[in-house]
Every structure is written in C-alpha cells, then in structure tokens.
Design a protein around this motif. Structure first.
Motif, PDB file in Angstrom:
ATOM      1  N   ILE A  58       1.052  -1.325   0.060  1.00 39.60           N
ATOM      2  CA  ILE A  58      -0.339   0.010   0.072  1.00 39.60           C
ATOM      3  C   ILE A  58       1.036   1.379   0.135  1.00 39.60           C
ATOM      4  CG2 ILE A  58      -1.743   1.572   0.801  1.00 39.60           C
ATOM      5  CD1 ILE A  58      -3.242  -1.286   2.314  1.00 39.60           C
ATOM      6  N   GLU A  60       0.882   5.385  -0.116  1.00 48.41           N
ATOM      7  CA  GLU A  60       0.293   6.883  -0.108  1.00 48.41           C
ATOM      8  C   GLU A  60       1.266   7.523  -0.704  1.00 48.41           C
ATOM      9  OE1 GLU A  60      -2.352   9.426   3.223  1.00 48.41           O
ATOM     10  OE2 GLU A  60      -0.069   9.615   3.318  1.00 48.41           O
ATOM     11  N   SER A 430      -3.713   7.673   4.476  1.00 50.77           N
ATOM     12  CA  SER A 430      -3.290   7.453   6.286  1.00 50.77           C
ATOM     13  C   SER A 430      -3.505   8.891   6.670  1.00 50.77           C
ATOM     14  CB  SER A 430      -1.377   8.457   6.108  1.00 50.77           C
ATOM     15  OG  SER A 430      -1.289   9.162   5.529  1.00 50.77           O
ATOM     16  N   LEU A 435      -0.590   4.051   7.951  1.00 50.09           N
ATOM     17  CA  LEU A 435      -1.534   3.282   7.318  1.00 50.09           C
ATOM     18  C   LEU A 435      -2.513   2.391   7.884  1.00 50.09           C
ATOM     19  CD1 LEU A 435      -0.098   2.858   3.712  1.00 50.09           C
ATOM     20  CD2 LEU A 435      -1.762   4.246   4.153  1.00 50.09           C
ATOM     21  N   GLN A 439      -6.009  -0.132   6.486  1.00 51.08           N
ATOM     22  CA  GLN A 439      -5.493  -1.663   6.676  1.00 51.08           C
ATOM     23  C   GLN A 439      -6.484  -2.607   6.940  1.00 51.08           C
ATOM     24  OE1 GLN A 439      -1.361  -0.788   7.381  1.00 51.08           O
ATOM     25  NE2 GLN A 439      -0.885  -3.128   6.818  1.00 51.08           N
ATOM     26  N   THR A 449       3.310  -1.416   3.847  1.00 53.70           N
ATOM     27  CA  THR A 449       2.889  -0.164   3.174  1.00 53.70           C
ATOM     28  C   THR A 449       4.743   0.686   2.815  1.00 53.70           C
ATOM     29  OG1 THR A 449       3.652   0.597   6.056  1.00 53.70           O
ATOM     30  CG2 THR A 449       1.451  -0.282   4.636  1.00 53.70           C
TER      31      THR A 449
END
Length: 671
Positions: A58, A60, A430, A435, A439, A449
């Motif tokens: 993941i 951001e 976030s 995160l 999640q 992450t």
C-alpha cells in the motif's frame, strides 16, 4: 529516445531495469521539462520488489509524485518478462482515459518493446451485433416508432464504430432499446456471436493483453463471481488499484446485491408490456403467457408499493431504512414470477431459432434472479450483511440493498491472499501518519506500507487559516455566523475559491444571502444546487478565474483545477459523516460489538481522510499557491482537532478572530 531499446537480457533483474529508467540520470530525466522525483523512484522500486517477491503493498503517493508511471512501468516490465497479466483498476473514468491516452504512450517510448494495453468495461457498455441483428429481425413486436428510430441510429453507428462502446455513440439511446442490443450473459456468447461481436472482441483482447485497465466497480463485480482461489480475474494475474481510497465503498457495493422495482418491471415488460403490446412474447398465439406477464407486473407493483409504504411509515421520510427483521412485508410477488418463469421455459422449448431461444433464456434468467434476490432480502439469512431499502432514483422507484457489513471480513481474505500481489495507491490513505486504519478497513493487515512525502513546498505554496471564535457547528449561532465568515474569506482572495459544504440546504441558504454582495464585487457565484451538472460547474469555474464555487460531497475529491482559477479552499465544517445511512450505522455497530469506539475507530478517521481530500484540491502543481481556510472552530478547541491538523503539511498558519483580527502562528511537524 524512441530508438533506445531496454534490453532486459542484459539487466540482472527488475530492479536494474527500474534504475535505468527512474534514477536521477535515468531515461525519464531525458524527457523535456522532466524533474527527478525521489518519491517516484522510491515508489517504482517498492512496487518492483512487491511484484518480484509476491507480497502486497500500500503506497500513499501525494499529488505530484507521478504515481501513474511509478506503477505502470514496473507492472509492464514484470508482466512482459514473466508472461503475467497486469490489471489496473481506477475509480474514475478520467484517470482511465489519462492512462490510455497519455501515460501508456509514454511508457511505450520508455520501454521500447511491444505490449498490449486495453480497457475493459462491463458487458452492458458494448453493442452485441448478434443481438442487434435479432432485434432488427423482430423489430415490429419489440419496438414502437420512437424506439425503432433509435434502433436505426444504433444500426448506422454499428457500421462506423471501432469498439461498439456506448460512450462513443453520438446519441444517448433509449435505455429500453440499448438493453435489447447490448451484450448480455447467455444471449451474447462466443458460440452465438460468430463473427465475434464488439463485446466478444473486447473480452478476447483483454484475455490476451499484457495490461487490462478497468474500474473498481467492474473489478469487484467480476471478483464476486470468481470461484478460483488461484487468480483474481485472469489466470496468472496481479492487481494494481489506483484511487484506492474508495475501495471499501466500491468493494462493498460490488460484492453486495441490489434489486429495484424498475429492474423487475423491465424484466417482465421485456417479455411483454401490456401497455405498448410489445415484447418477446408479443404474438397472437402466446396470449396465455402474456397474461402471466400482466399478473407478474401487477404483483410487482403491489409488492413494492407495500415495501415503500412500510419504509415511509417507519422512517418518517423518504430515504433509506435499515431492515433488521425478516419479512418486512409478505412475499406476494415470487409466486407470480415463478409462474412466468415456467411459462417462458415452455415457450423457449417450442422455439426453433437458437438466437430466439437465447433471448428468451436471458429474459427468463432475469425473472429467476429477481425472485431469488427478493426471497434472500425478505429472509435476511446472511448475518454478516446489512440489508436496507432506499427510496428514490426515479419516479416511485424502490431499491432493495444487501452489502457486506465488513469488507475486511468478506473480501479481505480472498483479495490479500498469500502467494499473490495486490498494489494499492492513492494520494490520501493515511491517518496520523499511519496506514493501519485503511489496512483494517479492507483486510490488508499483512500488506507492506510506504508513505511518500509530497514534492511540493507547502511552506512556500500554502497558508492555513483557522477561525477560532466562530461558534462550533453544534452550537447556536453557527449558521448565522457562517455567511459573513464565508464572505470575508472569499473577498480575501478576490474570489478564486472552492467552498466545501456538508449540508445542501445550508449551502443554498448562504449562497442566496451573499450572492448580491459577491456580484457587487464582480465575483460570479456557482452553486451545486442540482440545476447544473458537476462537469459544467467545473468548466465554468475554470473559465472565470474570479468565480466562486459552492460544492457538496462530490467536490471534496477528484477536482483538479491547477492555476489561478483556484487559489482558496474554504472548508465550512469538518466532514463528519452523519450516521444515518444504514451501512454506516451497521459498520459502527459492528465496531461497538467488538468492544471498540465507533467514533475513534471509524467516524474520526473517515472524517480526517475526507478532510485531507478537500484540502488537497488546492495545490496541484509546483507553481500553485493559495489559502486553506477552516471555518470550524472545533479544529482548535476539540482534542480530536489535533488529528486533523497533523494530517496537513507543514505551512504558515493564521488564526482569525471573529472581528477579523489575525494572529500568526507557526505550524510545526506533528502538531
């Protein structure tokens, strides 16, 4: 540049290939106007590592990172090298078009090797030439004069279109006509469509392509139908979700079910419409079956009328009502649907032409599915799901909904399984520099992450303005104080402002109160009041650089207005969702049942994410500058306000008092 060929055989691994492209002196650096972005480099490397090692990731990636290239290039390198298929799923059509028309072309130049990238939409978006021919053959019993005119236009278009996609049609066809000629399961298949129709061609290309681009809704619709635990949609595939902040919402809808009054009536009237005397069963010798259609239509009307009345009585207003107990009303409709289904089966057995058989089979399947969904909704057997009824979406329409209460429980385990790769990215994921909330919502606790910082200089580009003395939204005096506060803020920037609201009636009231004063200053006011479409409002806002746009929910995200037309974002209220939607209410209850705090674990993080989306409308490029004004004093006075403030980049801060006086403070990292 075009003559350069990336020789993978000379590269030791995918990492070397990515370095060759993304490093400070890599191939990207040779593009006109390109600036090296370490965030983009880090993202591409992390994605390459996730693909090679089959783990989930993941990321951001704030605006300006260049995340499209950061995932497209490693995805295509890996897909072509390993003979695997990359699926890229987005939420918006705009991003899909950007990927196909702009980014893919650049990737081709950078890779210097052939690959096939295609888009795929739901089958209902494509013309089926086999069904079109069948509709033309049976036009007299299927269509009235107006519908026939649309059928003729579709026929003319079918000889010119390259892809049969309804979005490329110069007219908007009548829905009833399009539904009779678009691709449909059963009546559009490889066996029937010879030569292949537009949908079969699109599906064939998708199966053989290296990269398939689709939207989240289609992905999760297909994913819900997929029985295999070895792949997502295609054999040996992997998935990248861009605009992943909408994933919980879309995954819930895609793996849920819904059925409306209009859908059932369409299924019945497709067979025979007693008013127009048209339909698949519109033949003199089939009057017995036409009567079954009339009975099913009447039973459908009675059933949904009863549902509507109960909902209005229980909710006290038109809207949505959560259903907690089985059999909201009696099942007065499925017996008639079963009788009609049996009747259609009899007719289908006597029909000789295979295409006619399949059309009847498709219509019969819709009737069967309607009966199944109604029974499932009335029985409420799935305790992991939320059931609700929604009124609206058309004249007297009533919609029955079912969706998983927890996407993490229903989808997470299947999506984020071992020995597979799912990449998720967005500019806003976030909360509190973590995160973990995202999640937990989607069931990706074991995913790796990566939080990237922004390439923008917010200390120079953005200034934050906080209103301290304005009454809080839950206090008396807020609504009376807000018009003057909005007006002062708008005049400070001379217009050029996007004003974000969470309440439609309050927005309209303030618009009328300050419109005259704004016009005196030569500032046009645009309002999302339902009279003008979102796209038209945005275009008008971009064109008139001194205008002001008042927007609701859809303007908090997905708005990209770089340059002087948008130099001020004004947030009138922290975007806490009112827990009046059944699914939100149900998800909050689930948290409470598990011993958690619904406010801390759901309401507050969701508001912070939406807040970040709203603020993110301001700075879209390195040349943008402007103000963000927050007209909700709770961001200063409430303890949870710190979470909103910590979600913002470090920048100069002003605190404005109600008398207009200003106190400058320094926003430091982590406050």
């Amino acid at each position: 540049m075009a003559s350069w060929r990336l020789n993978l055989k000379k590269m030791e691994n995918l990492y070397d290939s990515l370095e060759e492209i993304f490093s400070e002196k890599g191939r990207l650096s040779g593009l006109p106007g390109y600036e090296f972005r370490p965030q983009q480099h880090a993202m591409a490397s992390a994605i390459g590592n996730a693909l090679q090692n089959k783990h989930h990731l993941i990321v951001e990636a704030p605006t300006g990172v260049g995340k499209s290239l950061a995932y497209l290039i490693p995805a295509l390198l890996f897909a072509t090298q390993e003979k695997r298929k990359a699926i890229v799923s987005t939420h918006t059509r705009n991003l899909q078009e950007q990927l196909l028309k702009k980014d893919i072309a650049l990737v081709r130049t950078l890779l210097g090797r052939p690959f096939d990238a295609v888009s795929l939409k739901g089958r209902g978006n494509y013309l089926c030439t086999t069904r079109l021919a069948n509709a033309l053959r049976n036009q007299r019993r299927l269509f009235d004069d107006e519908e026939f005119d649309h059928l003729q236009r579709i026929t003319e278009w079918s000889t010119e279109t390259a892809d049969g996609d309804i979005d490329t049609m110069p007219i908007v066809p009548l829905r009833r006509v399009w539904q009779q000629v678009c691709s449909e399961k059963g009546s559009c298949s490889p066996g029937l469509c010879k030569p292949p129709c537009f949908f079969q061609k699109a599906r064939f290309r998708a199966r053989s392509a290296d990269l398939v681009i689709m939207n989240h809704a289609l992905f999760f619709t297909l994913f819900a139908m997929q029985d295999s635990e070895e792949f997502f949609l295609f054999e040996n595939d992997f998935v990248i979700f861009d605009e992943a902040h909408t994933l919980e919402q879309v995954a819930g809808a895609g793996t849920g079910k819904s059925l409306s009054r209009n859908q059932v009536l369409y299924a019945v009237n497709r067979l025979y419409n007693p008013k127009s005397k048209k339909g698949l069963l519109a033949r003199p010798k089939l009057k017995k079956y036409q009567e079954l259609c009339l009975e099913a239509e009447q039973a459908t009307g009675v059933f949904f009328d009863e549902v509507e009345q109960v909902v209005r009585n229980l909710s006290g207003r038109s809207g949505a009502l959560r259903i907690r107990a089985p059999y909201l009303v009696s099942d007065t409709v499925t017996p008639a649907l079963r009788d009609l289904e049996a009747g259609v089966r009899e007719v289908a057995e006597s029909v000789k032409k295979q295409t006619d058989k399949e059309e009847l089979a498709g219509a019969m399947r819709l009737i069967w599915e309607a009966g199944v969904l109604i029974r499932e909704f009335l029985e409420l057997k799935d305790h992991s799901a939320t059931y609700w009824v929604e009124l609206g979406g058309g004249k007297r329409n009533v919609v029955l909904h079912t969706a998983p209460t927890s996407v993490a429980d229903s989808v997470g385990g299947r999506l984020f399984r071992e020995d597979a790769t799912v990449i998720l990215t967005s500019g806003t994921l976030s909360v509190n520099q973590s995160l973990s909330y995202f999640q937990s919502r989607i069931g990706a606790a074991r995913a790796e992450t990566l939080l990237l910082d922004s390439p923008f200089d917010f200390r120079r580009q953005m200034q934050l303005v906080l209103a301290r003395d304005i009454p809080a939204p839950d206090q008396a005096g807020y609504e009376s104080a807000l018009p003057d506060a909005v007006l002062r803020s708008v005049l400070r920037s001379g217009g050029k402002a996007l004003v974000l609201f969470t309440n439609s009636s309050l927005m309209k009231r303030i618009a009328e109160e300050i419109r005259g004063r704004l016009e005196e200053e030569g500032i046009a006011l645009l309002v999302q009041d339902g009279t003008t479409g979102r796209h038209q409002l945005l275009e008008a806002f971009k064109t008139d650089v001194r205008s002001v746009l008042f927007g609701l929910d859809s303007f908090w995200m997905g708005v990209d207005v770089p340059g002087e037309a948008l130099e001020h974002v004004i947030i009138t209220r922290l975007p806490f969702a009112v827990p009046d939607h059944p699914l939100i209410e149900s998800r909050m209850e689930l948290i409470s049942k598990r011993g958690g705090s619904a406010f801390q674990e759901y309401t507050l993080p969701e508001a912070v994410l939406k807040f970040k989306q709203g603020v993110g409308r301001l700075i879209r490029s390195k040349s943008d500058k402007g103000l963000v004004t927050i007209l909700d004093s709770r961001i200063i006075t409430k303890p949870y306000g710190q979470m909103f403030l910590r979600s913002l980049p470090t920048c100069p801060v002003e605190i404005v008092h109600q008398d207009g006086s200003i106190v400058e403070v320094e926003k430091e990292e982590g406050w």
